[in-house]
Enzyme design. Structure first.
Site, PDB file in Angstrom:
ATOM      1  N   ASP A  18       0.830  -1.207   0.000  1.00 34.65           N
ATOM      2  CA  ASP A  18       0.000   0.000   0.000  1.00 34.65           C
ATOM      3  C   ASP A  18       0.870   1.265   0.000  1.00 34.65           C
ATOM      4  OD1 ASP A  18      -2.670   1.194   0.318  1.00 34.65           O
ATOM      5  OD2 ASP A  18      -1.983   1.791   2.309  1.00 34.65           O
TER       6      ASP A  18
ATOM      7  N   GLU B 203       1.726  -0.257  -4.970  1.00 38.33           N
ATOM      8  CA  GLU B 203       0.776   0.780  -5.357  1.00 38.33           C
ATOM      9  C   GLU B 203       1.504   2.126  -5.337  1.00 38.33           C
ATOM     10  OE1 GLU B 203      -3.073   3.281  -3.736  1.00 38.33           O
ATOM     11  OE2 GLU B 203      -1.510   2.509  -2.417  1.00 38.33           O
TER      12      GLU B 203
END
Ligand SMILES: [Ca+2]
Ligand SMILES: [Ca+2]
Length: 563
Positions: A281, A324
């Site tokens: 993330d 990401e």
């Protein structure tokens, strides 16, 4: 592992399952992307289909955990826990739902314990149903299930030859609330807020005002947060957790800095449960040294798990990490530009990056997209690494086809594109992305629309389309990882060929065909006399004079050799 065995592992993906002989990767450091193993891994992942789901929104397998932790029922629409859980995902794995879509890996939103309270960031009162608001990295959130549920899920996925990617958050804790104390100052900063002008204003700052930013830059030792000490004491595991941390720091020699605590906690899930990779993330919001260390320790943890569970090892692929980097597009190659600095994330632990450019590229000419992607991945800037394409996602408010006007076309584009394909739960059922009463990203996160499927009709037709494409993709790694060639402009026909150490996988795809009899040129991809099967209709035929004639009821033809 011999080159031939390596190819067999790559091409015969479905055959990799329990009982396959363990081939443990060298444990020390993960292979570099430039290595032969790295190239093999890139080919596997570019050919793969990843199914991304929000555990809370997919399937409620255990109504008994819906009210766990006594979280209040006062959330704005679709901003509280809705009951989905690990048991629900397990149920769908066991009934073969993912197999039917040709899924190679499931990416679960984070399952670690979330804040107990709620915050309003301007879109209504919100709980940590999405998993990105960590309270305790070492526990499963009771609303999603138990550690045993998680173990059953990973084991079942592996029995089906499906990998499981854990969503790893290291940049921030959950927001403080009256029920959730802020982490100590030596662990987090709460200002300034990121302004995204350059590297520093992207990394050394809070992503949004409410999210305390982990001091990933610090190297000096910090103590465990008192709230965590108290929690673990209450749960009767304080001494064990402390002893494990002592052993980790002793073994690695890392300073007792915040990032290394979290790396210890994140990699324990790999070592204990056998996760095959991370989706990392907010990868552009912390230093590259963090992802370097995370990958190094995860690779060790994965090797430890393989050694301890030889009968459950799928194959020799190394631990996988996809990042990401919000806004990264495949067209940027290996350089992400912060304004004052460019970073090659692929050189810092990431085997793949999410491709935020796909939705735009997919709106343009298809052959241009296919040609550019295949060239970049095979011989260009992205050689030896992977990209993860998507048409919709949990936090992209401008997805490809927000109104779901053409879920068939979306599936065709995504699942036939070079690079990994991310199916976001419900893409295959045209789950609506606009929900009355929902604000912001809650629109993208409705409960999976299983009832629409039970009704049959167009939803079932959409799913059939995605299933045929997904299974074709899984049977033929050339689709996602092969060399692309246009064989005919109109109606559009193309080939993909993947050669690895002497073994070859070939496909020809024809689009925009009329119903009924059709003649498709196959060029020199398949020699005359070879029998081909159309994975879309099931029809078969033989190549003659460099073409094949078939009668099918569909406009799409997916040709491969009969096996
Ligand atoms: Ca539940
Ligand atoms: Ca940060």
């Amino acid at each position: 592992m011999t080159p031939a065995a390596r190819v067999a592992a790559l091409v015969a993906l479905v055959a990799c399952g329990p009982g396959a002989s363990p081939r443990n990767a060298p444990p020390a450091d993960p292979p570099s992307i430039a290595s032969a193993e790295g190239t093999q891994a890139a080919a596997f992942w570019n050919g793969a289909t990843v199914y991304f789901l929000l555990t809370d929104r997919f399937e409620n397998g255990d109504p008994g955990n819906d009210r766990a932790l006594g979280r209040a029922r006062d959330a704005a629409p679709l901003r509280g826990f809705e009951g989905g859980d690990l048991a629900g995902v397990l149920r769908r794995i066991e009934e073969g739902y993912f197999d039917s879509l040709g899924v190679d890996a499931i990416w679960l939103t984070p399952f670690v314990e979330q804040i107990h309270g709620s915050v309003d960031e301007g879109t209504g009162r919100t709980y940590g149903y999405h998993g990105y608001w960590t309270r305790d990295w070492t526990a499963v959130d009771p609303a999603l299930g138990t550690g045993e549920d998680l173990r059953r899920l990973v084991d079942a996925a592996h029995r089906h030859g499906i990998r499981v990617l854990m969503d790893a958050v290291i940049n921030h804790t959950g927001p403080p609330t009256p029920q959730d104390p802020r982490w100590p100052d030596d662990w987090v900063r709460t200002s300034p807020q990121c302004t995204y002008r350059d590297y520093t204003t992207t990394v050394d700052c809070t992503l949004v005002a409410t999210l305390p930013d982990i001091r990933t830059d610090r190297d000096d030792a910090v103590e465990l947060p008192p709230a965590l000490v108290e929690k673990w004491r209450r749960e009767g595991r304080l001494d064990r957790e402390r002893a494990e941390l002592d052993a980790f720091f002793r073994r690695t020699g890392y300073p007792r800095a915040p990032r290394y605590y979290i790396i210890k906690w994140l990699t324990d899930w790999v070592r204990d449960y056998g996760f095959d990779g991370y989706r990392v993330d907010t990868a552009k919001h912390f230093e590259e040294a963090v992802s370097d260390a995370l990958k190094r320790e995860a690779g060790r943890a994965f090797a430890d798990w393989k050694q301890a569970h030889p009968a459950r090892v799928l194959d020799s692929l190394p631990f996988y990490m996809v990042g990401e980097v919000y806004g990264y597009a495949a067209g940027q190659g290996r350089s992400y530009d912060f304004g004052d600095r460019t970073v090659d994330f692929f050189a810092h632990g990431y085997d793949g990056l999410i491709n935020f450019g796909f939705k735009g590229d997919a709106a343009g000419p298809l052959d241009l997209l296919f040609t550019r992607y295949a060239a970049a991945l095979r011989d260009g800037a992205l050689r030896g690494v992977a990209i993860l394409n998507y048409v919709s996602s949990h936090d992209d408010g401008s997805p490809y086809d927000r109104g779901r006007a053409d879920p068939f076309g979306a599936g065709t584009r995504l699942l036939l594109a070079p690079g990994s394909a991310q199916i976001y739960y419900g893409d295959e059922l045209a789950r609506p992305l606009v929900i009355a009463g929902a604000e912001g990203d809650a629109n993208l996160r409705s409960m999976m629309n299983w009832p629409d499927l039970e009704c049959g009709g167009s939803t079932a037709e959409v799913l059939r389309h995605w299933r045929k494409l997904g299974r074709f993709r899984r049977a033929h790694p050339a689709v996602g990882a092969g060399a692309h060639r246009r064989l005919q402009a109109e109606p559009y026909v193309f080939s993909r060929i993947l050669e690895m150490d002497g073994r070859v996988d070939r496909v020809v795809v024809a689009m925009d065909q009329g119903e009924g009899a059709k003649t498709i040129p196959v060029g020199d991809v398949f020699p005359d006399g070879v029998e081909l099967v159309d994975a879309y209709s099931g029809a078969t035929g033989r190549v003659a004079d460099g073409r094949i004639t078939l009668a099918t009821a569909f406009g799409l033809v997916l040709l491969g050799e009969r096996r």
